[in-house]
Write a protein that holds these residues in place. Structure first.
Motif, PDB file in Angstrom:
ATOM      1  N   MET B   1       0.658  -1.158   0.034  1.00  0.00           N
ATOM      2  CA  MET B   1      -0.116  -0.059   0.008  1.00  0.00           C
ATOM      3  C   MET B   1       0.848   1.246  -0.205  1.00  0.00           C
ATOM      4  SD  MET B   1      -2.778   0.809   2.805  1.00  0.00           S
ATOM      5  CE  MET B   1      -3.794   2.322   3.062  1.00  0.00           C
ATOM      6  N   ARG B   2       0.437   2.218  -0.528  1.00  0.00           N
ATOM      7  CA  ARG B   2       1.142   3.462  -0.796  1.00  0.00           C
ATOM      8  C   ARG B   2       1.119   4.137   0.570  1.00  0.00           C
ATOM      9  NH1 ARG B   2       1.270   6.560  -6.169  1.00  0.00           N
ATOM     10  NH2 ARG B   2      -0.883   6.797  -6.142  1.00  0.00           N
ATOM     11  N   GLN B   3       2.103   4.834   0.886  1.00  0.00           N
ATOM     12  CA  GLN B   3       2.099   5.562   2.326  1.00  0.00           C
ATOM     13  C   GLN B   3       2.750   7.030   1.888  1.00  0.00           C
ATOM     14  OE1 GLN B   3       0.742   4.921   4.632  1.00  0.00           O
ATOM     15  NE2 GLN B   3       0.876   2.541   5.019  1.00  0.00           N
ATOM     16  N   ILE B   4       2.489   7.936   2.591  1.00  0.00           N
ATOM     17  CA  ILE B   4       3.217   9.129   2.476  1.00  0.00           C
ATOM     18  C   ILE B   4       4.631   9.204   3.277  1.00  0.00           C
ATOM     19  CG2 ILE B   4       3.110  11.743   2.847  1.00  0.00           C
ATOM     20  CD1 ILE B   4       0.065  11.643   2.443  1.00  0.00           C
ATOM     21  N   LYS B 115     -14.056  21.349  16.135  1.00  0.00           N
ATOM     22  CA  LYS B 115     -13.974  19.758  15.684  1.00  0.00           C
ATOM     23  C   LYS B 115     -12.689  19.486  15.468  1.00  0.00           C
ATOM     24  CE  LYS B 115     -18.930  19.322  14.908  1.00  0.00           C
ATOM     25  NZ  LYS B 115     -19.923  18.777  13.959  1.00  0.00           N
ATOM     26  N   VAL B 116     -12.416  18.283  15.134  1.00  0.00           N
ATOM     27  CA  VAL B 116     -10.792  17.835  14.619  1.00  0.00           C
ATOM     28  C   VAL B 116     -11.025  17.355  13.264  1.00  0.00           C
ATOM     29  CG1 VAL B 116     -10.154  16.866  16.777  1.00  0.00           C
ATOM     30  CG2 VAL B 116     -10.997  15.289  15.322  1.00  0.00           C
ATOM     31  N   ALA B 117      -9.602  17.700  12.791  1.00  0.00           N
ATOM     32  CA  ALA B 117      -9.244  17.505  11.338  1.00  0.00           C
ATOM     33  C   ALA B 117      -7.985  16.581  11.488  1.00  0.00           C
ATOM     34  CB  ALA B 117      -9.398  18.542  10.478  1.00  0.00           C
ATOM     35  N   LYS B 118      -7.784  15.853  10.659  1.00  0.00           N
ATOM     36  CA  LYS B 118      -6.633  15.170  10.132  1.00  0.00           C
ATOM     37  C   LYS B 118      -6.425  14.645   8.848  1.00  0.00           C
ATOM     38  CE  LYS B 118      -7.233  10.344  10.816  1.00  0.00           C
ATOM     39  NZ  LYS B 118      -6.289  10.148   9.581  1.00  0.00           N
ATOM     40  N   CYS B 119      -5.062  14.308   8.461  1.00  0.00           N
ATOM     41  CA  CYS B 119      -4.903  14.010   7.264  1.00  0.00           C
ATOM     42  C   CYS B 119      -5.846  13.073   6.673  1.00  0.00           C
ATOM     43  CB  CYS B 119      -3.312  13.597   6.785  1.00  0.00           C
ATOM     44  SG  CYS B 119      -3.095  12.936   5.386  1.00  0.00           S
ATOM     45  N   ASP B 120      -6.735  13.007   5.532  1.00  0.00           N
ATOM     46  CA  ASP B 120      -7.564  11.992   4.891  1.00  0.00           C
ATOM     47  C   ASP B 120      -6.885  11.707   3.825  1.00  0.00           C
ATOM     48  OD1 ASP B 120      -7.836  14.308   3.421  1.00  0.00           O
ATOM     49  OD2 ASP B 120     -10.135  14.368   3.426  1.00  0.00           O
ATOM     50  N   ARG B 121      -5.561  11.781   3.255  1.00  0.00           N
ATOM     51  CA  ARG B 121      -4.973  11.338   2.047  1.00  0.00           C
ATOM     52  C   ARG B 121      -5.625  12.164   0.951  1.00  0.00           C
ATOM     53  NH1 ARG B 121      -2.269   6.587   2.630  1.00  0.00           N
ATOM     54  NH2 ARG B 121      -0.902   6.990   4.418  1.00  0.00           N
ATOM     55  N   CYS B 122      -6.292  13.253   1.245  1.00  0.00           N
ATOM     56  CA  CYS B 122      -6.879  14.094   0.089  1.00  0.00           C
ATOM     57  C   CYS B 122      -7.972  13.101  -0.724  1.00  0.00           C
ATOM     58  CB  CYS B 122      -5.751  14.492  -0.944  1.00  0.00           C
ATOM     59  SG  CYS B 122      -4.954  16.053  -0.345  1.00  0.00           S
ATOM     60  N   TYR B 127      -7.364  10.702  -3.596  1.00  0.00           N
ATOM     61  CA  TYR B 127      -6.294  10.413  -2.797  1.00  0.00           C
ATOM     62  C   TYR B 127      -4.979  10.576  -3.476  1.00  0.00           C
ATOM     63  CZ  TYR B 127     -10.079   8.050  -0.222  1.00  0.00           C
ATOM     64  OH  TYR B 127     -11.145   7.863   0.505  1.00  0.00           O
ATOM     65  N   ASP B 128      -4.833  11.608  -4.064  1.00  0.00           N
ATOM     66  CA  ASP B 128      -3.792  12.186  -4.547  1.00  0.00           C
ATOM     67  C   ASP B 128      -3.111  13.358  -3.569  1.00  0.00           C
ATOM     68  OD1 ASP B 128      -1.439  12.752  -6.344  1.00  0.00           O
ATOM     69  OD2 ASP B 128      -2.812  13.589  -7.981  1.00  0.00           O
ATOM     70  N   PRO B 129      -2.407  12.993  -2.799  1.00  0.00           N
ATOM     71  CA  PRO B 129      -1.948  13.930  -1.518  1.00  0.00           C
ATOM     72  C   PRO B 129      -1.453  15.285  -2.386  1.00  0.00           C
ATOM     73  CG  PRO B 129      -1.094  11.767  -1.183  1.00  0.00           C
ATOM     74  CD  PRO B 129      -1.786  11.741  -2.684  1.00  0.00           C
ATOM     75  N   ALA B 130      -1.901  16.155  -1.897  1.00  0.00           N
ATOM     76  CA  ALA B 130      -1.693  17.724  -2.594  1.00  0.00           C
ATOM     77  C   ALA B 130      -0.103  17.964  -1.787  1.00  0.00           C
ATOM     78  CB  ALA B 130      -2.461  18.880  -2.001  1.00  0.00           C
ATOM     79  N   CYS B 131       0.099  17.772  -0.640  1.00  0.00           N
ATOM     80  CA  CYS B 131       1.263  17.971   0.231  1.00  0.00           C
ATOM     81  C   CYS B 131       2.412  17.412  -0.815  1.00  0.00           C
ATOM     82  CB  CYS B 131       1.385  17.548   1.448  1.00  0.00           C
ATOM     83  SG  CYS B 131       1.153  15.771   1.487  1.00  0.00           S
ATOM     84  N   VAL B 132       2.278  16.273  -1.185  1.00  0.00           N
ATOM     85  CA  VAL B 132       3.495  15.671  -2.239  1.00  0.00           C
ATOM     86  C   VAL B 132       3.545  16.369  -3.347  1.00  0.00           C
ATOM     87  CG1 VAL B 132       3.977  13.371  -3.427  1.00  0.00           C
ATOM     88  CG2 VAL B 132       2.757  13.092  -1.053  1.00  0.00           C
ATOM     89  N   LEU B 140       8.650  14.858   0.305  1.00  0.00           N
ATOM     90  CA  LEU B 140       7.396  14.003   0.554  1.00  0.00           C
ATOM     91  C   LEU B 140       7.290  13.140  -0.722  1.00  0.00           C
ATOM     92  CD1 LEU B 140       5.344  16.771   2.090  1.00  0.00           C
ATOM     93  CD2 LEU B 140       5.861  14.495   3.291  1.00  0.00           C
ATOM     94  N   GLU B 141       7.066  11.516  -0.334  1.00  0.00           N
ATOM     95  CA  GLU B 141       6.667  10.960  -1.503  1.00  0.00           C
ATOM     96  C   GLU B 141       5.387  10.066  -1.126  1.00  0.00           C
ATOM     97  OE1 GLU B 141      10.053   8.323  -2.921  1.00  0.00           O
ATOM     98  OE2 GLU B 141      11.290   9.775  -1.694  1.00  0.00           O
ATOM     99  N   PHE B 142       4.575   9.780  -2.248  1.00  0.00           N
ATOM    100  CA  PHE B 142       3.525   8.960  -2.109  1.00  0.00           C
ATOM    101  C   PHE B 142       4.047   7.706  -2.698  1.00  0.00           C
ATOM    102  CE2 PHE B 142      -1.098   7.907  -2.969  1.00  0.00           C
ATOM    103  CZ  PHE B 142      -1.269   7.730  -1.730  1.00  0.00           C
ATOM    104  N   VAL B 143       4.467   6.759  -2.019  1.00  0.00           N
ATOM    105  CA  VAL B 143       5.068   5.506  -2.514  1.00  0.00           C
ATOM    106  C   VAL B 143       4.896   4.149  -1.898  1.00  0.00           C
ATOM    107  CG1 VAL B 143       7.113   6.644  -3.769  1.00  0.00           C
ATOM    108  CG2 VAL B 143       7.173   5.882  -1.204  1.00  0.00           C
ATOM    109  N   GLU B 144       4.979   3.178  -2.486  1.00  0.00           N
ATOM    110  CA  GLU B 144       4.815   1.864  -2.037  1.00  0.00           C
ATOM    111  C   GLU B 144       5.956   1.943  -0.730  1.00  0.00           C
ATOM    112  OE1 GLU B 144       2.382  -0.507  -2.250  1.00  0.00           O
ATOM    113  OE2 GLU B 144       1.612   0.410  -3.873  1.00  0.00           O
ATOM    114  N   VAL B 145       6.008   1.098   0.198  1.00  0.00           N
ATOM    115  CA  VAL B 145       6.732   1.391   1.200  1.00  0.00           C
ATOM    116  C   VAL B 145       8.117   0.363   0.576  1.00  0.00           C
ATOM    117  CG1 VAL B 145       7.424   0.220   3.685  1.00  0.00           C
ATOM    118  CG2 VAL B 145       4.988   1.270   3.096  1.00  0.00           C
TER     119      VAL B 145
END
Lengths: 635, 164
Positions: B1-4, B115-122, B127-132, B140-145
């Motif tokens: 699975m791809r991770q940031i 309320k709270v917010a956290k990374c939802d992987r965009c 699911y194409d992370p804007a930060c990456v 930052l990479e969005f890659v397979e481990v």
């Protein structure tokens, strides 16, 4: 095929070749820069002291001030003032060189002539100098002394070049705001001081200083430069030539002049003419000089030299493989040219002490050695012709006929064929009766953020359809020239009925046998002074403030600081000034509001930001109609 | 699975990822408009620095998920479809328990709603992370481990050159 890169067919034809040849272009580098920093884009990054860089969180969660306490409003306003001062500095420096050239020419110390005595008299008269009984050289020296006096003014007296050339109503407005510049160099210095750490924090005060820089740019930059250059090289008169990459000739030595100042390019044109035989000896049919950016515009306006292309495609000119040398002076020269040229035989020649690019040839140009430098450059281009690789040559077969050379004098000349006593009358009568709805000046650059030429062309199409007369300078003029809007056929195709009738009547009276073009090419970026002169003349004729006229300005694809300073000047003239690219000010609501609305209460003009050219045209038309209504003119 | 995943040694602390994250969670998804929205969008990535090291941190999607265990309203949930922990804003009561138990401190309070917010992987961006995409130095990479680990091993071998 639709491209987001350009609408210019010649560019679209060359882009695949660039890729094939392994050439990286401005579009590739733009792609590599994505996404661009949001802080910079909004203008809320400050690097003015070494405690920084500081950034303001535009979403309000993080820092609201920089380390020193500067707010987003302060930071945005300071950044803008520095940018506009940068633009003004470029134009004042340009003008200064032209003044120096006129001085040395008048003293007989350099091989430049005073080509236009009529213009010299006109300028001298404007300055209040006594003309009769003085030689050309003596009068030129007196004119130069006034120009130098502005630059050496240690008193509070305002810049003379402004006081004698600006509309009186405007001068009163500027005086009331305390923004009349005294000495251009001092104002630019002061702007640098004002924006340094621990100085001005008041966005209103900073924006007013920005407006002052606009006046420095307009009068001690643009106006001064054009006046000097006209005296030295002649005031433009209508010329017919061609525009776009198809002007390059495969069997000629192709020498491109690129940059902004005519001091060198005039000499290049002269010596290219003299050394044709050497080119033929080298196997070429001759030497073809053509131009990019405003060096191109200068020699186009006065010598009918064809235009190759505008800012964004300067690299692609080299990709044709047919350019033997590109000689550059100042401004808008991409450092990437060295890299692009290394893939071909093209020699890039820098000439100015403040513009050197690693990997290129430097031939030092001075006023004193101008002829030698120009000869050396022409001969280098002939030598480079022998190194051409015929397999790499591809010249796109796209070019358009253009008529250019519309100085104010030339426009008045054409109009005086209709009414010799009051030449402005036919133009103004037609504005009054609505055949011409208004006038829009499109100026400035290409910007890689915009599909090349798209904003220029789409905006102007819509304006012409609605009977707005368009005047253009700089790379905007190139874009419209390439799109076929600077010839008589362009009038048939694009002009609304009222505008077409007027252009046809003037064209016939002037003996063209065809309509005037719907877009009048008024010259280089410094020649925006000509547009200022035209606006001033119309305002004077009608005895109204220029802020009331149905006239607007637009920089549809601005990129350079110079475009910001020119735009600022247009705003101080009371014009609504459209920007087709968002300037880095949105990080401050207060400054954005001042520039786009608040300022107009005190100065008459305002910036109008709209990135969609169709919407921008509608916005400008609405503005023009509102001004007509106020003047009691029919819409 | 791809991770940031991050190569933090190249992080210059420019906060471009933070801005891009906020824009990705705005209504307009456009910087110029996002800064004018009435409810300012909440970033879910944090460039943290201790003076020596900068690190762009966001929800690590831990398997033991202390935030999910601590959530009493059931807002913080494990989504079995995507394998991601997501916050159901409707259910969040703003108790901030998740904030207290998160070992990385990457759960934020939305200032306008508490309320709270956290990374939802965009999620909104497929699911194409804007930060990456926003990172100019490619920290930052969005890659397979697997892939990330492999390049780590290559870097290690390069560093070993000349040692043996």
């Amino acid at each position: 095929m639709k491209s987001h890169k350009s609408i210019d067919p010649a560019v679209l034809e060359l882009l695949p070749k660039a890729a094939l040849d392994g050439v990286e272009t401005v579009w590739d580098r733009y792609e590599a820069q994505q996404p661009q920093c949001g802080f910079g884009t909004l203008g809320i990054c400050c690097r003015h002291c070494v405690q920084g860089p500081c950034r303001i969180d535009p979403f309000g969660n993080g820092p609201k001030t920089g380390i020193c306490g500067a707010s987003a409003d302060t930071i945005v306003a300071r950044n803008l003032l520095r940018q506009v001062a940068g633009g003004a500095a470029a134009h004042v420096d340009h003008a200064y060189e032209a003044v120096e050239a006129l001085e040395l020419a008048a003293k007989g110390e350099i091989n430049y002539n005073i080509a236009d005595e009529k213009k010299l008299h006109q300028v001298a008269k404007g300055l209040g100098l006594e003309i009769s009984g003085k030689s050309k050289a003596d009068l030129a020296i007196e004119v130069v002394e006034v120009a130098y006096a502005d630059l050496a003014n240690h008193s509070k007296k305002p810049v003379q070049w402004l006081m004698v050339n600006a509309p009186k109503e405007r001068i009163a407005v500027w005086e009331s705001l305390g923004i009349l510049p005294r000495n251009p160099d001092r104002e630019i210095r002061e702007a640098m001081h004002q924006t340094t750490m621990g100085m001005d924090a008041d966005p209103v005060n900073l924006v007013l200083s920005t407006a002052k820089q606009g006046l420095v740019d307009g009068y001690s930059g643009l106006k001064l430069a054009t006046d000097m250059q006209d005296i030295l090289f002649g005031t433009p008169t209508p010329v017919v030539t061609e525009a776009n990459l198809g002007v390059l000739k495969e069997d000629s030595v192709n020498l491109i002049v690129h940059g902004h100042v005519p001091l060198l390019s005039e000499k290049i044109v002269f010596w290219a003419g003299q050394l044709q035989a050497e080119a033929r000896l080298a196997g070429a049919s001759g030497i073809l000089v053509s131009g990019i950016c405003c060096s191109g515009n200068e020699v186009l306006m006065r010598k009918g030299i064809p235009l190759v292309t505008n800012f964004l495609a300067q690299e692609l000119a080299i990709v044709t493989g047919a350019v033997d040398a590109m000689v550059v002076d100042v401004q808008c020269i991409m450092p990437s040219l060295a890299q692009v040229a290394s893939c071909y035989h093209t020699e890039i020649i820098t000439t100015m002490p403040i513009v050197k690019i690693p990997g290129t040839t430097h031939v030092p140009f001075t006023l004193e050695n101008a002829d030698q430098a120009a000869q050396e450059i022409v001969r280098r281009s002939i030598a480079a012709y022998g190194r051409r690789d015929s397999k790499k040559i591809k010249i796109p077969n796209y070019k358009r006929k253009i008529m250019a050379g519309f100085s104010v004098e030339a426009i008045i000349g054409a109009l005086s064929t209709v009414d010799p006593v009051q030449p402005l009358k036919p133009l103004i009568d037609n504005i009054v009766n609505g055949n011409i709805l208004g006038v829009v000046a499109t100026v400035g650059c290409n910007n890689v953020k915009v599909t090349q030429d798209l904003n220029h062309v789409e905006l102007v199409k819509e304006l012409l359809k609605n009977n707005v007369l368009v005047v253009a300078t700089g790379c905007s003029a190139h874009a419209l020239a390439k799109a076929g809007m600077m010839n008589s056929e362009g009038t048939e195709t694009y002009a609304g009925e009222g505008l077409k009738a007027v252009l046809t009547a003037i064209g016939q009276a002037a003996g063209l046998g065809a309509p005037l073009p719907p877009v009048l090419h008024m010259g280089s970026c410094v020649d925006n002074s000509r547009i200022g002169d035209l606006v001033t003349a119309i305002a004077h004729y009608l005895q109204v403030d220029s802020a009331l006229l149905p006239v607007a300005a637009s920089a549809p694809e601005l990129q350079h600081e110079k475009a910001l300073s020119i735009g600022t000047w247009a705003v101080t003239m009371g014009l609504t000034t459209h920007l087709g690219v968002v300037p880095p000010v949105l990080g401050s609501k207060a400054v954005t509001e001042l520039l786009t609305a608040g300022l107009s209460d005190v100065i008459g003009g305002k910036f109008y930001v709209e990135t969609d050219p169709q919407k921008a045209a509608l916005g400008l038309l609405e503005d023009i109609r509102a001004k007509r209504k106020k003047l009691g003119l029919p819409n | 699975m791809r991770q940031i995943l991050a190569r933090s040694e190249h992080c210059l602390g420019c906060k471009s990822c933070e801005l891009a994250c906020a824009v990705a969670h705005s209504t307009s998804k456009n910087l110029f408009e996002a800064i004018q929205e009435l409810k300012p969008p909440q970033k879910r990535i944090f460039v943290e620095s201790n003076g020596e090291l900068n690190f762009p941190l966001q929800c690590r999607q831990c398997l033991d998920s202390p935030c999910v265990h601590a959530c009493m309203s059931g807002a913080m949930q494990f989504d079995s479809n995507t394998g991601l922990i997501q916050v159901d804003e409707q259910k969040c009561v703003g108790c901030m328990m998740c904030v207290m138990v998160c070992p990385f401190g990457v759960i934020a309070e939305i200032s306008t709603t508490h309320k709270v917010a956290k990374c939802d992987r965009c999620q909104d961006l497929d699911y194409d992370p804007a930060c990456v995409a926003a990172c100019p130095t490619k920290v930052l990479e969005f890659v397979e481990v697997l892939e990330f680990a492999h390049s780590g091993r290559q870097t290690f071998l390069n560093q070993m050159k000349g040692v043996n």
